[in-house]
Design an enzyme around this catalytic site. Structure first.
Site, mmCIF file in Angstrom:
data_model
loop_
_atom_site.group_PDB
_atom_site.id
_atom_site.type_symbol
_atom_site.label_atom_id
_atom_site.label_comp_id
_atom_site.label_asym_id
_atom_site.label_seq_id
_atom_site.Cartn_x
_atom_site.Cartn_y
_atom_site.Cartn_z
ATOM 1 N N HIS A 187 28.891 47.885 28.977
ATOM 2 C CA HIS A 187 30.022 46.862 29.190
ATOM 3 C C HIS A 187 29.536 45.761 28.844
ATOM 4 O O HIS A 187 28.303 45.269 29.073
ATOM 5 C CB HIS A 187 30.502 46.984 30.668
ATOM 6 C CG HIS A 187 31.078 48.225 30.943
ATOM 7 N ND1 HIS A 187 32.076 48.338 32.125
ATOM 8 C CD2 HIS A 187 30.973 49.544 30.561
ATOM 9 C CE1 HIS A 187 32.382 49.740 32.176
ATOM 10 N NE2 HIS A 187 31.884 50.239 31.352
ATOM 11 N N GLU A 211 29.429 56.563 35.814
ATOM 12 C CA GLU A 211 29.327 55.109 35.533
ATOM 13 C C GLU A 211 27.989 54.540 36.454
ATOM 14 O O GLU A 211 28.323 55.097 37.863
ATOM 15 C CB GLU A 211 30.547 54.437 35.835
ATOM 16 C CG GLU A 211 30.559 52.836 35.723
ATOM 17 C CD GLU A 211 32.064 52.353 35.409
ATOM 18 O OE1 GLU A 211 32.540 52.868 34.297
ATOM 19 O OE2 GLU A 211 32.136 51.425 36.133
ATOM 20 N N ARG A 253 37.385 41.419 28.986
ATOM 21 C CA ARG A 253 37.473 39.906 29.166
ATOM 22 C C ARG A 253 36.624 39.834 30.629
ATOM 23 O O ARG A 253 35.768 38.555 30.597
ATOM 24 C CB ARG A 253 39.028 39.471 29.587
ATOM 25 C CG ARG A 253 39.063 37.815 29.763
ATOM 26 C CD ARG A 253 40.270 37.710 30.181
ATOM 27 N NE ARG A 253 40.609 38.060 31.517
ATOM 28 C CZ ARG A 253 41.421 37.908 32.286
ATOM 29 N NH1 ARG A 253 42.511 37.266 32.027
ATOM 30 N NH2 ARG A 253 41.612 38.435 33.819
ATOM 31 N N GLN A 277 41.879 51.906 33.893
ATOM 32 C CA GLN A 277 41.548 51.578 35.298
ATOM 33 C C GLN A 277 41.972 52.796 36.183
ATOM 34 O O GLN A 277 42.872 53.832 35.912
ATOM 35 C CB GLN A 277 42.738 50.287 35.696
ATOM 36 C CG GLN A 277 42.991 49.877 37.193
ATOM 37 C CD GLN A 277 41.609 49.253 37.517
ATOM 38 O OE1 GLN A 277 40.754 50.046 37.878
ATOM 39 N NE2 GLN A 277 41.857 48.034 37.598
ATOM 40 N N GLN A 329 36.966 50.118 51.350
ATOM 41 C CA GLN A 329 36.828 49.364 50.156
ATOM 42 C C GLN A 329 37.967 49.752 49.056
ATOM 43 O O GLN A 329 38.303 48.781 48.484
ATOM 44 C CB GLN A 329 35.461 50.031 49.651
ATOM 45 C CG GLN A 329 34.551 48.943 49.392
ATOM 46 C CD GLN A 329 33.136 49.548 48.905
ATOM 47 O OE1 GLN A 329 33.077 50.814 48.348
ATOM 48 N NE2 GLN A 329 31.886 49.254 49.670
HETATM 49 P P1 FAD Z 1 42.318 41.332 28.677
HETATM 50 O O1 FAD Z 1 42.543 42.608 27.674
HETATM 51 O O2 FAD Z 1 42.069 40.312 27.811
HETATM 52 O O3 FAD Z 1 43.741 41.250 29.439
HETATM 53 C C1 FAD Z 1 43.778 40.490 30.217
HETATM 54 C C2 FAD Z 1 45.209 39.950 30.551
HETATM 55 O O4 FAD Z 1 45.662 39.136 29.460
HETATM 56 C C3 FAD Z 1 46.259 41.193 30.543
HETATM 57 O O5 FAD Z 1 47.144 40.866 31.501
HETATM 58 C C4 FAD Z 1 46.789 41.286 29.446
HETATM 59 O O6 FAD Z 1 48.345 41.825 29.088
HETATM 60 C C5 FAD Z 1 46.693 39.856 28.727
HETATM 61 N N1 FAD Z 1 46.569 39.567 27.456
HETATM 62 C C6 FAD Z 1 45.661 40.128 26.581
HETATM 63 N N2 FAD Z 1 45.728 39.723 25.426
HETATM 64 C C7 FAD Z 1 46.896 38.901 25.480
HETATM 65 C C8 FAD Z 1 47.251 37.955 24.329
HETATM 66 N N3 FAD Z 1 46.942 38.000 23.117
HETATM 67 N N4 FAD Z 1 48.348 37.116 24.939
HETATM 68 C C9 FAD Z 1 48.707 36.839 26.050
HETATM 69 N N5 FAD Z 1 48.202 37.900 27.023
HETATM 70 C C10 FAD Z 1 47.295 38.672 26.729
HETATM 71 N N6 FAD Z 1 34.897 43.632 34.701
HETATM 72 C C11 FAD Z 1 33.733 43.295 34.638
HETATM 73 O O7 FAD Z 1 33.417 41.903 34.962
HETATM 74 N N7 FAD Z 1 32.784 44.206 34.236
HETATM 75 C C12 FAD Z 1 32.808 45.371 33.713
HETATM 76 O O8 FAD Z 1 31.776 45.885 33.448
HETATM 77 C C13 FAD Z 1 34.064 45.703 33.983
HETATM 78 N N8 FAD Z 1 34.222 46.988 33.409
HETATM 79 C C14 FAD Z 1 35.641 47.502 33.495
HETATM 80 C C15 FAD Z 1 35.706 48.888 32.960
HETATM 81 C C16 FAD Z 1 37.249 49.532 32.887
HETATM 82 C C17 FAD Z 1 37.632 50.621 32.527
HETATM 83 C C18 FAD Z 1 38.449 48.429 33.507
HETATM 84 C C19 FAD Z 1 39.780 49.030 33.361
HETATM 85 C C20 FAD Z 1 37.997 47.348 33.850
HETATM 86 C C21 FAD Z 1 36.812 46.742 33.779
HETATM 87 N N9 FAD Z 1 36.578 45.509 34.408
HETATM 88 C C22 FAD Z 1 35.172 45.013 34.276
HETATM 89 C C23 FAD Z 1 37.435 44.687 34.886
HETATM 90 C C24 FAD Z 1 38.135 43.672 33.889
HETATM 91 O O9 FAD Z 1 37.265 42.769 33.244
HETATM 92 C C25 FAD Z 1 39.508 43.012 34.419
HETATM 93 O O10 FAD Z 1 40.250 43.866 34.735
HETATM 94 C C26 FAD Z 1 39.936 41.821 33.499
HETATM 95 O O11 FAD Z 1 40.720 41.102 34.539
HETATM 96 C C27 FAD Z 1 40.497 42.041 32.640
HETATM 97 O O12 FAD Z 1 39.797 42.674 31.428
HETATM 98 P P2 FAD Z 1 40.650 43.181 29.986
HETATM 99 O O13 FAD Z 1 39.305 43.349 29.135
HETATM 100 O O14 FAD Z 1 41.335 44.341 30.094
HETATM 101 O O15 FAD Z 1 41.161 41.841 29.394
#
Ligand code: FAD
Length: 287
Positions: free
Chosen positions: A77, A17, A107, A174, A210
């Protein structure tokens, strides 16, 4: 090449990455690091979007450089928390034009001022939008220890199911430091009928301070074995790097040995770290 085709080959994969530069003047430095990592010919490389201090502006150009220069598939991403539908469609058009076929749909973290998009609340809505746009292999994020905002792991897994229903064909985890947590998580996904490939996200720790901070923010547990290493070598950067790479290597070998086929290394723009890990696994990734 779509990642779904790579995962279907049923051989071990290793990916790296990079994150885009924080400021314009750092572009060349980041691009050089990304291309050096790509020259190692990993199975694919991901390019983050506005995470790790990088800006979102350069995700497409760095991903395109990786594909054009070294023919390594790129996973771009894309986040939606601060975007409207127009911005997302624009970015999808840019990715399509650049020939990028893979998107990790996220998200994003809620900004400090709490201001969020009214168009998207969850990653599953972004996934639906990308699926509707068409032509991309879509992945999503998952959290073996549960996402920090979710009340419990069970509910978080139900929400992961919504991403898969929306069109997500693989999941990247994660970071985690105890493989047993991943094995138990995958069992739980299977019990909920979620069988898409799960790519294990491994963070080689090169900076102890970190990592304490980011584990606190993400709710990732650091095992005692790891804390002992960080306490002993945390103030000695070269020793910490060596120990961090060794820990990550050992974790990855156990993952492959336990039947996890796809491992993604959070190589954080560090070609030396990527090179060392790949070299440590040279025989193992032959399958
Ligand atoms: P979601 O899947 O939307 O989940 C967020 C929260 O909402 C969770 O607690 C979930 O349980 C809850 N939820 C989901 N759907 C629903 C629903 N329908 N009803 C009620 N609750 C719901 N961040 C960046 O800014 N840029 C990046 O490039 C980036 N890359 C990442 C790559 C990986 C592999 C990982 C693990 C994380 C990355 N992140 C990145 C961080 C990520 O954006 C955050 O962890 C963020 O807080 C959640 O993103 P998500 O896509 O998992 O969100």
């Amino acid at each position: 090449m779509k990642l779904s085709s790579i995962f279907a080959q049923e051989k071990p994969t290793l990916s790296f990455e990079v994150f885009p530069p924080k400021t314009d003047d750092l572009y060349e430095k980041v691009e050089a690091a990304a291309l050096e990592i790509a020259s190692l010919k990993p199975d694919y490389m991901s390019v983050t979007y506005g995470a790790g201090g990088g800006t979102s502006r350069y995700t497409v150009s760095i991903a395109k450089d990786i594909e054009d220069t070294h023919k390594v598939p790129a996973l771009a991403h894309l986040t939606c928390v601060s975007s409207d539908k127009g911005t997302v469609r624009n970015q999808l058009e840019n990715l399509r034009q650049a020939g990028i076929e893979n998107i990790l749909a996220l998200r994003g973290d809620i900004p400090k001022d709490g201001r969020v998009s009214t168009d998207y609340r969850y990653a599953s809505q972004l996934i639906e939008e990308i699926a509707d746009f068409g032509g991309f292999c879509i992945g999503g994020a998952c959290y073996p220890e549960g996402h920090i905002e979710c009340e419990n792991l069970e509910e978080d897994i139900i929400n992961i199911g919504k991403k898969v229903e929306a069109g997500c064909s693989f999941l990247t985890t994660q970071m985690f430091f105890n493989n047993d947590i991943l094995y138990s998580y995958i069992d739980k996904l299977h019990k909920k009928g979620i069988f898409v490939p799960v790519v294990a996200g491994i963070m080689p720790i090169t900076n102890a301070k970190q990592i304490y901070r980011s584990c606190e923010l993400s709710g990732t547990v650091l095992p005692k074995r790891f804390i002992r290493i960080a306490e002993k070598y945390g103030d000695k950067p070269d020793a910490m790097k060596q120990a961090g790479i060794a820990y990550a290597t050992e974790q990855i070998i156990d993952l492959y040995a336990s039947g996890i086929r796809n491992v993604h290394v959070y190589s954080m723009n560090k070609p030396d770290v990527a090179r060392q890990i790949q070299s440590n696994l040279s025989e193992i990734i032959k399958g």
